[in-house]
Design an enzyme around this catalytic site. Structure first.
Site, PDB file in Angstrom:
ATOM      1  N   TYR A   1       0.862  -1.179   0.000  1.00 53.20           N
ATOM      2  CA  TYR A   1       0.000   0.000   0.000  1.00 53.20           C
ATOM      3  C   TYR A   1       0.902   1.235   0.000  1.00 53.20           C
ATOM      4  O   TYR A   1       1.902   1.270   0.737  1.00 53.20           O
ATOM      5  CB  TYR A   1      -0.888  -0.013   1.255  1.00 53.20           C
ATOM      6  CG  TYR A   1      -2.086   0.904   1.173  1.00 53.20           C
ATOM      7  CD1 TYR A   1      -3.062   0.701   0.205  1.00 53.20           C
ATOM      8  CD2 TYR A   1      -2.231   1.972   2.056  1.00 53.20           C
ATOM      9  CE1 TYR A   1      -4.166   1.534   0.131  1.00 53.20           C
ATOM     10  CE2 TYR A   1      -3.340   2.805   1.981  1.00 53.20           C
ATOM     11  CZ  TYR A   1      -4.301   2.578   1.014  1.00 53.20           C
ATOM     12  OH  TYR A   1      -5.387   3.406   0.935  1.00 53.20           O
TER      13      TYR A   1
ATOM     14  N   ALA B   1     -18.448  -2.656   0.852  1.00 56.72           N
ATOM     15  CA  ALA B   1     -18.926  -1.583   1.733  1.00 56.72           C
ATOM     16  C   ALA B   1     -19.065  -0.284   0.950  1.00 56.72           C
ATOM     17  O   ALA B   1     -20.037   0.458   1.134  1.00 56.72           O
ATOM     18  CB  ALA B   1     -17.950  -1.412   2.892  1.00 56.72           C
TER      19      ALA B   1
ATOM     20  N   ASP C   1     -21.515 -13.754  -9.451  1.00 61.44           N
ATOM     21  CA  ASP C   1     -22.522 -14.802  -9.215  1.00 61.44           C
ATOM     22  C   ASP C   1     -22.144 -15.550  -7.933  1.00 61.44           C
ATOM     23  O   ASP C   1     -20.984 -15.537  -7.526  1.00 61.44           O
ATOM     24  CB  ASP C   1     -22.545 -15.773 -10.404  1.00 61.44           C
ATOM     25  CG  ASP C   1     -23.874 -16.515 -10.481  1.00 61.44           C
ATOM     26  OD1 ASP C   1     -24.725 -16.331  -9.574  1.00 61.44           O
ATOM     27  OD2 ASP C   1     -24.058 -17.290 -11.435  1.00 61.44           O
ATOM     28  N   ARG C   2     -23.125 -16.161  -7.294  1.00 61.08           N
ATOM     29  CA  ARG C   2     -22.873 -16.857  -6.027  1.00 61.08           C
ATOM     30  C   ARG C   2     -24.035 -17.791  -5.759  1.00 61.08           C
ATOM     31  O   ARG C   2     -25.133 -17.602  -6.312  1.00 61.08           O
ATOM     32  CB  ARG C   2     -22.723 -15.839  -4.892  1.00 61.08           C
ATOM     33  CG  ARG C   2     -24.004 -15.048  -4.616  1.00 61.08           C
ATOM     34  CD  ARG C   2     -23.730 -13.785  -3.834  1.00 61.08           C
ATOM     35  NE  ARG C   2     -22.992 -12.839  -4.657  1.00 61.08           N
ATOM     36  CZ  ARG C   2     -21.990 -12.084  -4.202  1.00 61.08           C
ATOM     37  NH1 ARG C   2     -21.635 -12.127  -2.955  1.00 61.08           N
ATOM     38  NH2 ARG C   2     -21.365 -11.263  -5.007  1.00 61.08           N
TER      39      ARG C   2
ATOM     40  N   TYR D   1     -11.240   2.819  -8.438  1.00 65.06           N
ATOM     41  CA  TYR D   1     -10.815   3.053  -7.048  1.00 65.06           C
ATOM     42  C   TYR D   1     -10.330   1.783  -6.355  1.00 65.06           C
ATOM     43  O   TYR D   1      -9.974   1.811  -5.167  1.00 65.06           O
ATOM     44  CB  TYR D   1     -11.935   3.724  -6.233  1.00 65.06           C
ATOM     45  CG  TYR D   1     -13.140   2.853  -5.967  1.00 65.06           C
ATOM     46  CD1 TYR D   1     -14.135   2.692  -6.909  1.00 65.06           C
ATOM     47  CD2 TYR D   1     -13.266   2.184  -4.750  1.00 65.06           C
ATOM     48  CE1 TYR D   1     -15.230   1.879  -6.656  1.00 65.06           C
ATOM     49  CE2 TYR D   1     -14.366   1.373  -4.486  1.00 65.06           C
ATOM     50  CZ  TYR D   1     -15.338   1.227  -5.448  1.00 65.06           C
ATOM     51  OH  TYR D   1     -16.424   0.417  -5.199  1.00 65.06           O
TER      52      TYR D   1
ATOM     53  N   GLY E   1      -8.843  -2.664  -7.220  1.00 64.66           N
ATOM     54  CA  GLY E   1      -8.508  -3.672  -8.232  1.00 64.66           C
ATOM     55  C   GLY E   1      -8.656  -5.063  -7.653  1.00 64.66           C
ATOM     56  O   GLY E   1      -7.722  -5.845  -7.670  1.00 64.66           O
TER      57      GLY E   1
ATOM     58  N   MET F   1      -9.011   8.044  -1.573  1.00 61.44           N
ATOM     59  CA  MET F   1      -9.539   8.833  -0.453  1.00 61.44           C
ATOM     60  C   MET F   1      -8.407   9.527   0.313  1.00 61.44           C
ATOM     61  O   MET F   1      -8.535  10.674   0.729  1.00 61.44           O
ATOM     62  CB  MET F   1     -10.325   7.889   0.474  1.00 61.44           C
ATOM     63  CG  MET F   1     -11.259   8.562   1.442  1.00 61.44           C
ATOM     64  SD  MET F   1     -12.667   9.348   0.675  1.00 61.44           S
ATOM     65  CE  MET F   1     -12.565  10.990   1.340  1.00 61.44           C
TER      66      MET F   1
HETATM   67  N1  NAP Z   1      -9.432   4.296  -3.623  1.00 62.40           N
HETATM   68  C1  NAP Z   1      -9.884   4.487  -2.403  1.00 62.40           C
HETATM   69  O1  NAP Z   1      -9.740   5.540  -1.796  1.00 62.40           O
HETATM   70  C2  NAP Z   1     -10.636   3.365  -1.753  1.00 62.40           C
HETATM   71  C3  NAP Z   1     -11.408   3.598  -0.608  1.00 62.40           C
HETATM   72  C4  NAP Z   1     -12.128   2.526  -0.060  1.00 62.40           C
HETATM   73  C5  NAP Z   1     -12.033   1.275  -0.648  1.00 62.40           C
HETATM   74  N2  NAP Z   1     -11.234   1.100  -1.737  1.00 62.40           N
HETATM   75  C6  NAP Z   1     -11.126  -0.174  -2.421  1.00 62.40           C
HETATM   76  O2  NAP Z   1     -12.420  -0.547  -2.797  1.00 62.40           O
HETATM   77  C7  NAP Z   1     -12.523  -1.959  -2.811  1.00 62.40           C
HETATM   78  C8  NAP Z   1     -13.696  -2.342  -1.925  1.00 62.40           C
HETATM   79  O3  NAP Z   1     -13.381  -1.986  -0.593  1.00 62.40           O
HETATM   80  P1  NAP Z   1     -14.393  -2.339   0.581  1.00 62.40           P
HETATM   81  O4  NAP Z   1     -13.754  -2.062   1.875  1.00 62.40           O
HETATM   82  O5  NAP Z   1     -15.689  -1.693   0.284  1.00 62.40           O
HETATM   83  O6  NAP Z   1     -14.460  -3.901   0.333  1.00 62.40           O
HETATM   84  P2  NAP Z   1     -15.260  -5.067   1.034  1.00 62.40           P
HETATM   85  O7  NAP Z   1     -16.461  -4.527   1.723  1.00 62.40           O
HETATM   86  O8  NAP Z   1     -14.277  -5.858   1.793  1.00 62.40           O
HETATM   87  O9  NAP Z   1     -15.768  -5.900  -0.228  1.00 62.40           O
HETATM   88  C9  NAP Z   1     -14.887  -6.470  -1.149  1.00 62.40           C
HETATM   89  C10 NAP Z   1     -15.555  -6.441  -2.515  1.00 62.40           C
HETATM   90  O10 NAP Z   1     -14.658  -6.944  -3.496  1.00 62.40           O
HETATM   91  C11 NAP Z   1     -15.310  -7.981  -4.233  1.00 62.40           C
HETATM   92  N3  NAP Z   1     -14.302  -8.951  -4.625  1.00 62.40           N
HETATM   93  C12 NAP Z   1     -13.511  -9.677  -3.804  1.00 62.40           C
HETATM   94  N4  NAP Z   1     -12.679 -10.444  -4.526  1.00 62.40           N
HETATM   95  C13 NAP Z   1     -12.964 -10.203  -5.827  1.00 62.40           C
HETATM   96  C14 NAP Z   1     -12.458 -10.691  -7.051  1.00 62.40           C
HETATM   97  N5  NAP Z   1     -11.472 -11.590  -7.104  1.00 62.40           N
HETATM   98  N6  NAP Z   1     -12.995 -10.231  -8.211  1.00 62.40           N
HETATM   99  C15 NAP Z   1     -13.987  -9.323  -8.175  1.00 62.40           C
HETATM  100  N7  NAP Z   1     -14.504  -8.795  -7.041  1.00 62.40           N
HETATM  101  C16 NAP Z   1     -13.995  -9.245  -5.882  1.00 62.40           C
HETATM  102  C17 NAP Z   1     -16.320  -8.558  -3.274  1.00 62.40           C
HETATM  103  O11 NAP Z   1     -17.335  -9.179  -4.018  1.00 62.40           O
HETATM  104  P3  NAP Z   1     -18.105 -10.536  -3.548  1.00 62.40           P
HETATM  105  O12 NAP Z   1     -19.318 -10.079  -2.804  1.00 62.40           O
HETATM  106  O13 NAP Z   1     -18.429 -11.172  -4.824  1.00 62.40           O
HETATM  107  O14 NAP Z   1     -17.167 -11.350  -2.701  1.00 62.40           O
HETATM  108  C18 NAP Z   1     -16.814  -7.287  -2.593  1.00 62.40           C
HETATM  109  O15 NAP Z   1     -17.746  -6.612  -3.398  1.00 62.40           O
HETATM  110  C19 NAP Z   1     -11.176  -2.492  -2.329  1.00 62.40           C
HETATM  111  O16 NAP Z   1     -10.396  -2.748  -3.464  1.00 62.40           O
HETATM  112  C20 NAP Z   1     -10.601  -1.311  -1.563  1.00 62.40           C
HETATM  113  O17 NAP Z   1      -9.207  -1.338  -1.518  1.00 62.40           O
HETATM  114  C21 NAP Z   1     -10.551   2.115  -2.302  1.00 62.40           C
END
Ligand code: NAP
Length: 395
Positions: free
Chosen positions: A71, A181, A203-204, A272, A274, A299
């Protein structure tokens, strides 16, 4: 250090300063290998500091990436214990140093959010400067877990919906990772502001349950990643009646390409995350004939440069929506912060060894399990884990 006793309210036993415990790592690596529970006595609480008691701290993907060393935001490392994990959480002010009493909005009993990343929220207490925290009076109807997890995910959703294109009620937004989230916050904020959402999920086995949940939050259209790219879906998206104004993607890979295809002319696609760990691939034609705008959002970067008033407005808006029941935090898997009571010899100095006793081991095990996921991260596994330092306060 001055004698701490004069700073405390009756809520705090001064011996807690000596027995503060933290989940920390000395080297970057797999969380299962490098995380340890350590004693971290609070040594720098003096006249100019505020003592906060952490109440709850989420485990976010960024925390895991930070522990792995991949990170960009690097935590500060202390000589003996290394870096305390955790970027986000909510704490309560328990004592205010003499020189800063009455400064700002800080009051004993107020809730606080960290104002910088790498705060080290996976610990019991922290001594911080008055400018390190955002302080506000607790509000009865605002769920504490919602506040604990507000600064990263709902704030990311809030900014992405506001900062890239001017949306009007009725406009369409398309997003991947709708179960995340961030994705759930996007759905709810769009509902509040009158935008329509097209939500892509993997899908699930329990697809209907997930669809029903997202619909209950306000999702308008839900498509699976597998449906994206089929002739039927492309036709369906074309026939919506109005161009899609904004795309949000946290998965990359094929789904991101399909979102780009679905966007209206000149519309931004904001990347945002990957999660699929696959690259982004876009056909040249989308740039030439549609002028799609691929943008990035982080963010952290926004917080580094944001005007204080904008940050306050955003957090006040989010708490207001939570208070009205319009913005719910994701379903959390809670991990109680149960640690061993350190012996007096280990309490007297920092220690890099895991604490003795099964409770401390149990906490580390629960964190490792949460991070690894119970079945290797298949779709639909519990998403959000949160450490609960004070379950009485939370309930
Ligand atoms: N850029 C920024 O400032 C910022 C801020 C916040 C979060 N983020 C990023 O946003 C993403 C989501 O964060 P979060 O905290 O909201 O996550 P989270 O609640 O932990 O949820 C993870 C998400 O990723 C999906 N996922 C997991 N493995 C995957 C894969 N191999 N292929 C496709 N989708 C997959 C999950 O889908 P399923 O339901 O299908 O498991 C779920 O929708 C993360 O990458 C995080 O680093 C970025």
């Amino acid at each position: 250090m001055a004698s701490p006793s004069r700073f405390f309210t009756q809520k705090v036993d001064p011996s807690l300063l000596a027995t503060n415990q933290a989940v920390a790592f000395r080297d970057y690596g797999r969380p299962a290998d490098v995380l340890r529970l350590v004693n971290r006595p609070i040594q720098n609480f003096g006249d100019d500091k505020i003592l906060v008691r952490i109440l709850a701290a989420p485990i976010n993907p960024a925390d895991i990436n930070q522990i792995e060393g991949v990170y960009p935001a690097k935590p500060p490392f202390e000589p003996e214990i290394g870096a305390v994990a955790g970027n986000e959480g909510v704490a309560e002010i328990v004592a205010i140093g003499r020189n800063i009493q009455g400064q700002g909005n800080h009051q004993v009993g107020n809730l606080v959010l960290p104002l910088y990343r790498s705060f080290g929220t996976w610990q019991s207490y922290a001594a911080v400067g008055p400018n390190d925290i955002y302080s506000f009076a607790p509000r009865k109807k605002v769920p504490i877990l919602g506040v604990a997890s507000m600064a990263i995910n709902p704030s990311t959703a809030y900014r992405m919906l506001n900062d890239f294109v001017s949306l009007m009620p009725g406009d369409y937004v398309i997003q991947s990772g709708a179960t995340s989230a961030v994705g759930q916050a996007v759905i709810q904020l769009c509902k509040i502001w009158g935008y329509k959402t097209i939500n892509i999920i993997r899908d699930r086995p329990d697809l209907d349950t997930t669809i029903n949940h997202l619909k209950s939050l306000g999702a308008d259209v839900i498509l699976t990643a597998e449906q994206m790219g089929t002739a039927d879906t492309r036709q369906y998206l074309k026939a919506l009646g109005s161009p899609i104004k904004l795309g949000l993607d946290c998965t990359a890979g094929k789904v991101a390409s399909e979102i780009a295809r679905a966007l209206g002319p000149g519309a931004p696609l904001v990347i945002y995350g990957g999660m699929s760990r696959k690259p982004l691939l876009f056909p040249v034609s989308l740039f030439i004939f549609k002028d799609i705008q691929v943008r990035g959002f982080w963010m952290n970067r926004w917080y580094q440069h944001c005007p204080h008033l904008e940050r306050q407005t955003m957090w006040e808006d989010l708490m207001h929506y939570m208070e009205k029941g319009e913005l719910q935090p994701p379903k959390f898997n809670t991990i109680p912060w149960v640690t061993s009571t350190p012996t007096s010899s280990s309490a007297s100095s920092s220690s890099t060894s895991s604490l003795s006793g099964t409770d401390g081991e149990g906490l580390l095990k629960a964190i490792r399990t949460a991070i690894n996921g119970p079945d290797g991260g298949a779709p639909g596994t519990p998403k959000k884990n949160i450490l609960i330092m004070d379950s009485d306060y939370i309930n």
